[in-house]
Design a protein around this motif. Structure first.
Motif, short mmCIF file in Angstrom:
data_model
loop_
_atom_site.label_atom_id
_atom_site.label_comp_id
_atom_site.label_asym_id
_atom_site.label_seq_id
_atom_site.Cartn_x
_atom_site.Cartn_y
_atom_site.Cartn_z
N VAL A 156 24.43 35.58 64.62
CA VAL A 156 23.59 36.75 64.33
C VAL A 156 23.36 36.86 62.83
O VAL A 156 24.06 36.25 62.03
CB VAL A 156 24.25 38.05 64.85
N ARG A 157 22.35 37.65 62.48
CA ARG A 157 22.13 38.00 61.08
C ARG A 157 22.51 39.46 60.90
O ARG A 157 21.98 40.34 61.57
CB ARG A 157 20.66 37.78 60.68
N PHE A 158 23.45 39.70 60.02
CA PHE A 158 23.89 41.07 59.76
C PHE A 158 22.96 41.74 58.76
O PHE A 158 22.26 41.08 57.98
CB PHE A 158 25.32 41.07 59.23
N VAL A 159 22.96 43.08 58.78
CA VAL A 159 22.19 43.86 57.82
C VAL A 159 22.98 43.88 56.51
O VAL A 159 23.64 44.87 56.17
CB VAL A 159 21.94 45.29 58.35
N GLY A 160 22.97 42.77 55.83
CA GLY A 160 23.66 42.66 54.56
C GLY A 160 25.17 42.81 54.71
O GLY A 160 25.75 42.71 55.79
N ALA A 161 25.81 43.10 53.59
CA ALA A 161 27.26 43.26 53.58
C ALA A 161 27.67 44.46 54.42
O ALA A 161 28.72 44.45 55.06
CB ALA A 161 27.76 43.40 52.14
N ARG A 162 26.85 45.52 54.41
CA ARG A 162 27.17 46.72 55.18
C ARG A 162 27.33 46.40 56.66
O ARG A 162 28.30 46.80 57.29
CB ARG A 162 26.05 47.75 55.01
N GLY A 163 26.39 45.65 57.20
CA GLY A 163 26.46 45.29 58.62
C GLY A 163 27.68 44.45 58.94
O GLY A 163 28.34 44.64 59.97
N ARG A 164 28.00 43.53 58.05
CA ARG A 164 29.16 42.67 58.26
C ARG A 164 30.46 43.49 58.24
O ARG A 164 31.34 43.29 59.06
CB ARG A 164 29.20 41.57 57.20
N TYR A 165 30.54 44.44 57.31
CA TYR A 165 31.73 45.28 57.24
C TYR A 165 31.86 46.15 58.48
O TYR A 165 32.97 46.36 59.01
CB TYR A 165 31.68 46.16 55.98
N VAL A 166 30.74 46.68 58.95
CA VAL A 166 30.78 47.52 60.16
C VAL A 166 31.25 46.69 61.35
O VAL A 166 32.10 47.15 62.14
CB VAL A 166 29.39 48.12 60.44
N PHE A 167 30.73 45.49 61.48
CA PHE A 167 31.11 44.65 62.61
C PHE A 167 32.59 44.32 62.58
O PHE A 167 33.31 44.52 63.57
CB PHE A 167 30.29 43.36 62.61
N GLU A 212 26.05 46.79 67.37
CA GLU A 212 25.02 45.76 67.44
C GLU A 212 23.69 46.28 66.92
O GLU A 212 22.95 45.57 66.22
CB GLU A 212 24.86 45.23 68.86
N TRP A 213 23.36 47.53 67.24
CA TRP A 213 22.11 48.11 66.77
C TRP A 213 22.13 48.34 65.27
O TRP A 213 21.15 48.07 64.56
CB TRP A 213 21.87 49.45 67.48
N PHE A 214 23.25 48.83 64.75
CA PHE A 214 23.34 49.23 63.35
C PHE A 214 23.58 48.06 62.41
O PHE A 214 23.09 48.06 61.28
CB PHE A 214 24.47 50.25 63.20
N ALA A 215 24.32 47.06 62.87
CA ALA A 215 24.82 46.04 61.96
C ALA A 215 24.03 44.74 61.97
O ALA A 215 24.18 43.93 61.05
CB ALA A 215 26.29 45.72 62.28
N THR A 216 23.19 44.52 63.00
CA THR A 216 22.49 43.24 63.08
C THR A 216 20.98 43.42 62.94
O THR A 216 20.43 44.47 63.26
CB THR A 216 22.79 42.52 64.42
#
Length: 229
Positions: A156-167, A212-216
């Motif tokens: 998957v592609r995360f929404v930047g560092a924020r998405g990766r941290y959330v996941f 999944e909705w917020f982070a990717t």
């Protein structure tokens, strides 16, 4: 097994096309979802026995419908059919993937349960008993969860560092719930166990949907070569 099942969810999501992560979270716990309902109805039974194993206090002495081998296959196929009918695209593939994800619950339970998984009716019970040794069962849970999460994250592609941290924060939260399940107080009754389990499965599935909705960036993980153009 508890959070280890979600390692299968993450891996299945990556190969399962457009079926969202929260559906896979339900699929891998489907046997326990139905089990919780049957416990609340008094059809399947358990005893709360503090110290029954090092990992938990559950004496699962009667669960032939959800955790018996024939019943587990049937309810896995039922869920696969439901999800396939409610999704578009590769319905046959979806059916078998969801059914396999659901049945993986029985396979992983076989490793950790004491012999309480019936091969037929309520007889021929099997289980390798890793729950007797939490020093082995807990790392196994976390390793399976972590490997599945890592495999998912690679697709998957995360929404930047924020998405990766959330996941990864979500994965860490799931790990903490496993530790609480192993070392926290036992449930007060079978009814409390059934209610708690249903609530926890719902919360984790809901969080999986939100993460999944917020982070990717995209929720469609279907490989490009299989998409229609």
């Amino acid at each position: 097994m508890f959070v280890g099942h979600y390692g299968v969810s993450f891996a299945a999501r990556r190969v399962g096309g457009t079926v969202p992560l929260w559906v896979w979270f339900i699929a891998v716990q489907w046997m326990d979802v139905v089990w919780s309902v049957l416990v609340l109805l008094g059809i399947e039974k358990l005893r709360i026995v503090p110290g029954f194993t090092e990992a938990n206090s559950l004496d699962l002495y009667y669960m032939p419908y959800t955790h018996g081998l024939p019943g587990s296959i049937v309810i896995s196929f039922v869920l696969g059919a439901i999800v396939a009918l409610l999704t578009s695209g590769r319905r046959v593939t979806t059916f078998f993937l969801v059914a396999a994800a659901s049945f993986s619950h029985w396979i992983l339970d076989l490793i950790v349960h004491v012999p309480d998984l019936p091969l037929y009716d309520n007889s021929g019970k099997v289980g390798f008993g890793l729950w007797r040794h939490v020093v082995w069962s807990l790392p196994l849970e976390l390793i399976v969860l972590g490997l599945g999460a890592w495999f998912y994250s690679r697709g998957v592609r995360f929404v930047g560092a924020r998405g990766r941290y959330v996941f990864w924060g979500f994965v860490a939260f799931a790990s903490v719930t496993q530790m609480y399940a192993n070392f926290g107080p036992p449930p007060s009754s079978p009814t409390a166990m059934g209610i708690t389990a249903l609530m926890l499965y719902a919360v984790l599935a809901g969080l999986a949907a939100w993460v999944e909705w917020f982070a990717t960036v995209s929720r469609d993980l279907t490989p490009a070569r299989t998409r229609s153009h």
